[in-house]
Design a protein around this motif. Structure first.
Motif, mmCIF file in Angstrom:
data_model
loop_
_atom_site.group_PDB
_atom_site.id
_atom_site.type_symbol
_atom_site.label_atom_id
_atom_site.label_comp_id
_atom_site.label_asym_id
_atom_site.label_seq_id
_atom_site.Cartn_x
_atom_site.Cartn_y
_atom_site.Cartn_z
ATOM 1 N N LEU A 110 28.572 -13.390 -48.972
ATOM 2 C CA LEU A 110 28.934 -11.665 -47.964
ATOM 3 C C LEU A 110 30.611 -12.059 -47.687
ATOM 4 N N ILE A 111 31.236 -10.676 -48.218
ATOM 5 C CA ILE A 111 32.034 -10.169 -48.324
ATOM 6 C C ILE A 111 32.628 -8.731 -47.243
ATOM 7 N N HIS A 112 33.568 -9.523 -46.176
ATOM 8 C CA HIS A 112 34.395 -8.662 -44.952
ATOM 9 C C HIS A 112 35.455 -7.670 -46.191
ATOM 10 N N THR A 113 34.852 -6.803 -45.779
ATOM 11 C CA THR A 113 35.903 -5.190 -46.413
ATOM 12 C C THR A 113 36.013 -4.390 -45.607
ATOM 13 N N LYS A 114 36.522 -3.983 -44.679
ATOM 14 C CA LYS A 114 36.894 -2.593 -44.358
ATOM 15 C C LYS A 114 36.708 -1.110 -44.960
ATOM 16 N N TYR A 115 37.333 -1.323 -46.482
ATOM 17 C CA TYR A 115 38.149 -0.421 -46.790
ATOM 18 C C TYR A 115 37.468 -0.302 -47.717
ATOM 19 N N LEU A 116 36.166 -0.363 -48.575
ATOM 20 C CA LEU A 116 35.392 -0.137 -49.427
ATOM 21 C C LEU A 116 33.881 0.070 -49.104
ATOM 22 N N ILE A 117 33.476 0.293 -48.250
ATOM 23 C CA ILE A 117 32.632 0.704 -47.164
ATOM 24 C C ILE A 117 32.890 2.300 -47.137
ATOM 25 N N PRO A 118 31.985 3.066 -47.597
ATOM 26 C CA PRO A 118 32.022 4.898 -46.900
ATOM 27 C C PRO A 118 31.833 4.941 -45.515
ATOM 28 N N LYS A 119 32.277 5.754 -45.374
ATOM 29 C CA LYS A 119 32.417 6.704 -43.414
ATOM 30 C C LYS A 119 30.966 6.585 -43.616
ATOM 31 N N GLY A 120 30.665 5.891 -41.800
ATOM 32 C CA GLY A 120 29.467 5.994 -41.622
ATOM 33 C C GLY A 120 28.378 5.156 -42.535
ATOM 34 N N TYR A 121 28.453 3.926 -42.478
ATOM 35 C CA TYR A 121 27.900 3.251 -43.746
ATOM 36 C C TYR A 121 28.775 1.634 -43.394
ATOM 37 N N ARG A 122 27.531 1.172 -42.826
ATOM 38 C CA ARG A 122 27.969 -0.444 -42.641
ATOM 39 C C ARG A 122 28.198 -1.547 -43.440
ATOM 40 N N GLY A 123 27.538 -1.510 -44.715
ATOM 41 C CA GLY A 123 27.200 -2.667 -45.371
ATOM 42 C C GLY A 123 26.942 -1.512 -47.138
ATOM 43 N N LEU A 124 27.569 -2.869 -48.289
ATOM 44 C CA LEU A 124 26.905 -2.121 -49.515
ATOM 45 C C LEU A 124 26.691 -3.624 -50.584
ATOM 46 N N THR A 125 25.604 -3.502 -50.973
ATOM 47 C CA THR A 125 25.395 -4.580 -51.308
ATOM 48 C C THR A 125 25.056 -4.141 -53.409
ATOM 49 N N LEU A 126 25.680 -5.162 -53.552
ATOM 50 C CA LEU A 126 25.882 -5.022 -55.320
ATOM 51 C C LEU A 126 25.644 -6.675 -55.397
ATOM 52 N N TYR A 127 24.910 -6.555 -56.447
ATOM 53 C CA TYR A 127 24.353 -8.326 -56.919
ATOM 54 C C TYR A 127 25.461 -8.446 -56.993
ATOM 55 N N PRO A 128 25.179 -10.794 -56.389
ATOM 56 C CA PRO A 128 25.141 -11.001 -55.954
ATOM 57 C C PRO A 128 25.692 -10.980 -54.450
ATOM 58 N N PHE A 129 26.462 -9.753 -54.003
ATOM 59 C CA PHE A 129 27.780 -9.977 -53.188
ATOM 60 C C PHE A 129 26.368 -9.135 -52.274
ATOM 61 N N VAL A 130 26.752 -9.128 -50.901
ATOM 62 C CA VAL A 130 27.015 -7.650 -49.788
ATOM 63 C C VAL A 130 28.502 -7.129 -49.186
ATOM 64 N N LEU A 131 29.049 -6.643 -49.361
ATOM 65 C CA LEU A 131 30.305 -6.150 -48.676
ATOM 66 C C LEU A 131 29.969 -5.316 -47.556
ATOM 67 N N ILE A 132 30.028 -6.224 -46.295
ATOM 68 C CA ILE A 132 30.566 -5.651 -44.583
ATOM 69 C C ILE A 132 31.592 -5.294 -44.262
ATOM 70 N N LYS A 133 31.272 -4.206 -43.561
ATOM 71 C CA LYS A 133 33.251 -3.320 -42.505
ATOM 72 C C LYS A 133 32.830 -4.227 -41.382
ATOM 73 N N TYR A 134 31.541 -4.789 -40.845
ATOM 74 C CA TYR A 134 32.065 -5.704 -39.747
ATOM 75 C C TYR A 134 31.442 -6.789 -39.401
ATOM 76 N N LYS A 135 32.384 -7.236 -39.249
ATOM 77 C CA LYS A 135 32.960 -8.870 -38.563
ATOM 78 C C LYS A 135 31.136 -9.626 -38.433
ATOM 79 N N GLN A 136 31.285 -8.567 -37.107
ATOM 80 C CA GLN A 136 29.953 -9.423 -36.463
ATOM 81 C C GLN A 136 28.401 -8.434 -36.921
ATOM 82 N N ASP A 137 28.680 -8.366 -38.474
ATOM 83 C CA ASP A 137 27.443 -7.487 -38.811
ATOM 84 C C ASP A 137 26.842 -9.768 -39.645
ATOM 85 N N LYS A 138 27.993 -10.333 -39.578
ATOM 86 C CA LYS A 138 27.787 -11.558 -40.325
ATOM 87 C C LYS A 138 26.627 -12.334 -40.184
ATOM 88 N N THR A 139 26.087 -12.218 -38.702
ATOM 89 C CA THR A 139 25.434 -12.583 -37.983
ATOM 90 C C THR A 139 24.123 -11.359 -37.402
#
Length: 108
Positions: A3-32
């Motif tokens: 899990l990688i927290h990055t608010k700049y790489l996620i398109p507007k209107g989305y919370r996450g992006l999966t690029l095996y083996p990484f999951v990019l997340i916009k909001y830290k709270q989504d880690k849980t």
């Protein structure tokens, strides 16, 4: 899964992006957020079973086809077979244990 927290790489209107083996997340709270994580794990499995690059080719082609069909970006995205499988099963935390190979084809 990384899990990688990055608010700049996620398109507007989305919370996450999966690029095996990484999951990019916009909001830290989504880690849980168990439902969000399960949704992304389904995408990881889809990408792995399709050997990653073919997954993205299929994903893009299906998105373009659905976008043209519905003439709506959001409806095109929500009707991609990979997304339909992930959204439909994101609350079933045992789904990946019983998921069949290439199960996304049931959602085409």
């Amino acid at each position: 899964m990384y899990l990688i927290h990055t608010k700049y790489l996620i398109p507007k209107g989305y919370r996450g992006l999966t690029l095996y083996p990484f999951v990019l997340i916009k909001y830290k709270q989504d880690k849980t957020n168990a439902i969000f994580i399960n949704h992304e794990k389904i995408h990881l499995r889809q990408q792995l079973e399709m050997l990653i690059v073919p997954f993205f080719i299929w994903y893009i082609l299906e998105f373009v086809w659905r976008w043209m069909k519905f003439r709506n970006f959001h409806l095109g995205y929500r009707n991609i077979s990979f997304e339909k499988e992930a959204y439909y099963n994101e609350t079933d935390f045992d789904y990946l244990k019983k998921r069949k190979f290439f199960q996304f084809t049931e959602y085409i």
